[in-house]
Design a protein around this motif. Structure first.
Motif, mmCIF file in Angstrom:
data_model
loop_
_atom_site.group_PDB
_atom_site.id
_atom_site.type_symbol
_atom_site.label_atom_id
_atom_site.label_comp_id
_atom_site.label_asym_id
_atom_site.label_seq_id
_atom_site.Cartn_x
_atom_site.Cartn_y
_atom_site.Cartn_z
ATOM 1 N N ALA A 40 36.801 -12.901 -37.817
ATOM 2 C CA ALA A 40 35.463 -12.363 -37.545
ATOM 3 C C ALA A 40 34.883 -11.912 -38.881
ATOM 4 O O ALA A 40 34.792 -10.725 -39.181
ATOM 5 N N TYR A 41 34.519 -12.891 -39.681
ATOM 6 C CA TYR A 41 34.142 -12.644 -41.070
ATOM 7 C C TYR A 41 32.929 -11.745 -41.218
ATOM 8 O O TYR A 41 32.736 -11.107 -42.261
ATOM 9 N N GLN A 42 32.115 -11.613 -40.192
ATOM 10 C CA GLN A 42 30.834 -10.928 -40.307
ATOM 11 C C GLN A 42 30.907 -9.407 -40.118
ATOM 12 O O GLN A 42 29.896 -8.727 -40.252
ATOM 13 N N GLY A 54 26.255 -13.272 -42.536
ATOM 14 C CA GLY A 54 25.980 -13.619 -41.153
ATOM 15 C C GLY A 54 25.344 -12.478 -40.391
ATOM 16 O O GLY A 54 24.769 -11.549 -40.965
ATOM 17 N N VAL A 57 27.378 -7.186 -36.086
ATOM 18 C CA VAL A 57 28.255 -7.186 -34.919
ATOM 19 C C VAL A 57 28.338 -5.779 -34.341
ATOM 20 O O VAL A 57 28.450 -4.796 -35.092
ATOM 21 N N TYR A 62 33.049 -5.540 -29.882
ATOM 22 C CA TYR A 62 33.958 -6.591 -30.339
ATOM 23 C C TYR A 62 35.420 -6.171 -30.187
ATOM 24 O O TYR A 62 36.207 -6.851 -29.507
ATOM 25 N N VAL A 325 31.566 -15.105 -33.588
ATOM 26 C CA VAL A 325 30.214 -14.754 -34.023
ATOM 27 C C VAL A 325 29.511 -14.076 -32.851
ATOM 28 O O VAL A 325 29.752 -14.421 -31.688
ATOM 29 N N ASP A 327 26.431 -14.347 -32.143
ATOM 30 C CA ASP A 327 25.268 -15.138 -31.753
ATOM 31 C C ASP A 327 25.612 -16.627 -31.751
ATOM 32 O O ASP A 327 25.116 -17.400 -32.571
ATOM 33 N N PRO A 328 26.508 -17.067 -30.848
ATOM 34 C CA PRO A 328 26.921 -18.473 -30.835
ATOM 35 C C PRO A 328 25.753 -19.411 -30.571
ATOM 36 O O PRO A 328 24.761 -19.028 -29.956
ATOM 37 N N ASP A 336 31.735 -21.951 -33.410
ATOM 38 C CA ASP A 336 31.396 -20.598 -32.958
ATOM 39 C C ASP A 336 32.220 -20.201 -31.731
ATOM 40 O O ASP A 336 32.377 -20.984 -30.791
#
Length: 352
Positions: A40-42, A54, A57, A62, A325, A327-328, A336
């Motif tokens: 979950a890089y964002q 991105g 979140v 999450y 993400v 917002d897929p 995503d």
């Protein structure tokens, strides 16, 4: 090493060591553990503070959606701890990630820098970076105020007692190659003959510095594992013999539904064998498959469940999917993984 930017969080005592690694795999509180989770890089994106990576979140939503004791690998890059307006260090967005993970009793793998420097300072890491330049400050307004060496010291010193940190990752997908064109396209790069030695010395040196700050937390090497410069063939095992690599990695894309992709030299079966040779666990830290307009989410979930089940039986130490993400894009062909993706059920069923 200057250490002049270090601003550690004051803790009453070192954190309790919960995660361990051995030739048998990973352990949690002394018991065998085959963790699952997501990339979950964002997570540290906060548009009011940093340039982000991105979308933003909802951190509690999450971490609260994950199975118990999941692992999340996320971008803990220097640029995400720099205020884009003032140019000064601002740890708020990243502190929030660790705080939310702790509230929900989840685990994290903070990746301190990326190979391609996307969402960081924008400079591809070539051979010179791994030999010397990781110690040199590359000042970029709003993105970098110190060298990687100083960032590593700052980050590890600040968050070393965070209960969520399962392992530190120095560089995501390290590769000490040389660029031959301005775009540094992968198909035009060259690989110096001493690349494995360069990468091994980097892990030996940077890893030793990290461990001196935080002797209680594991270090994972963020290899792609598919024959990249510095870790191709037998070099993968040579670099992994470093005393400062505790968990090996493999990143799995393509070969949908095939548990052990790749060839006899650089495939996952060979990497599992090499991990066994050095008595260290191997985490499949990225598994991605295209879905959306090109494949149904249900089909992807079935393929990945087949893949992970086979990998677990073959001796891997856990699996993290690429990539969550908020917002897929269901009408596009992407990897995503949105908040209601059936892959959440897959990682829950496979977790131990």
């Amino acid at each position: 090493m200057t250490g002049m930017f270090t601003t550690p969080v004051v803790a009453d005592s070192p954190k309790t060591v919960r995660v361990g690694a051995s030739s048998s795999g990973l352990t949690l509180d002394g018991q065998p553990w085959w963790p699952t989770g997501l990339n979950a890089y964002q997570l540290a994106t906060d548009w009011s503070v940093n340039f982000g990576c991105g979308a933003m979140v909802d951190l509690d939503a999450y971490f609260g959606s994950l199975p118990p004791n999941s692992v999340t690998r996320f971008n803990a890059f220097q640029a995400l701890a720099v205020n884009k307006v003032s140019g000064e260090m601002d740890f708020g967005p990243m502190d929030a990630v660790f705080d939310a993970a702790a509230r929900h009793n989840q685990f994290t793998i903070p990746v301190l820098s990326p190979q391609d420097s996307g969402c960081d300072d924008g400079l591809f890491k070539s051979r010179d970076w791994y030999t010397d330049d990781w110690k040199v400050a590359n000042l970029i307004p709003g993105r970098a105020t110190m060298s990687f060496q100083d960032w590593m010291h700052t980050a590890v010193d600040r968050w070393k007692n965070e209960p969520s940190v399962a392992a530190w990752e120095l560089v995501g997908e390290p590769e000490p190659s040389l660029c031959t064109d301005a775009a540094c396209n992968w198909w035009t790069r060259t690989c110096p003959s001493d690349s494995a030695q360069v990468l091994r010395e980097f892990f030996d040196t940077a890893g030793a510095e990290l461990r001196a700050i935080d002797p209680n937390t594991l270090i994972t090497a963020g290899y792609v594992g598919g024959g990249q410069c510095g870790t191709a063939g037998d070099d993968y095992q040579y670099v992994s013999e470093s005393d400062f690599v505790d968990i090996l990695q493999y990143h799995d894309y393509g070969a949908n539904g095939v548990p052990l992709p790749g060839d006899q030299w650089n495939g996952l079966a060979r990497r599992i064998e090499q991990a066994t040779n050095v008595s260290k666990p191997l985490l499949v830290a990225e598994t991605g498959e295209l879905a959306g307009s090109c494949e149904s989410l249900a089909t992807r979930a079935t393929n990945i469940e087949t893949k992970l089940t086979g990998q677990k039986a073959a001796g891997t130490a856990g699996a993290l999917l690429w990539a969550f993400v908020p917002d897929p894009r269901p009408n596009e062909c992407t990897m995503d993984i949105g908040p209601v993706d059936p892959l959440f059920d897959v990682i829950a069923s496979l977790a131990s």
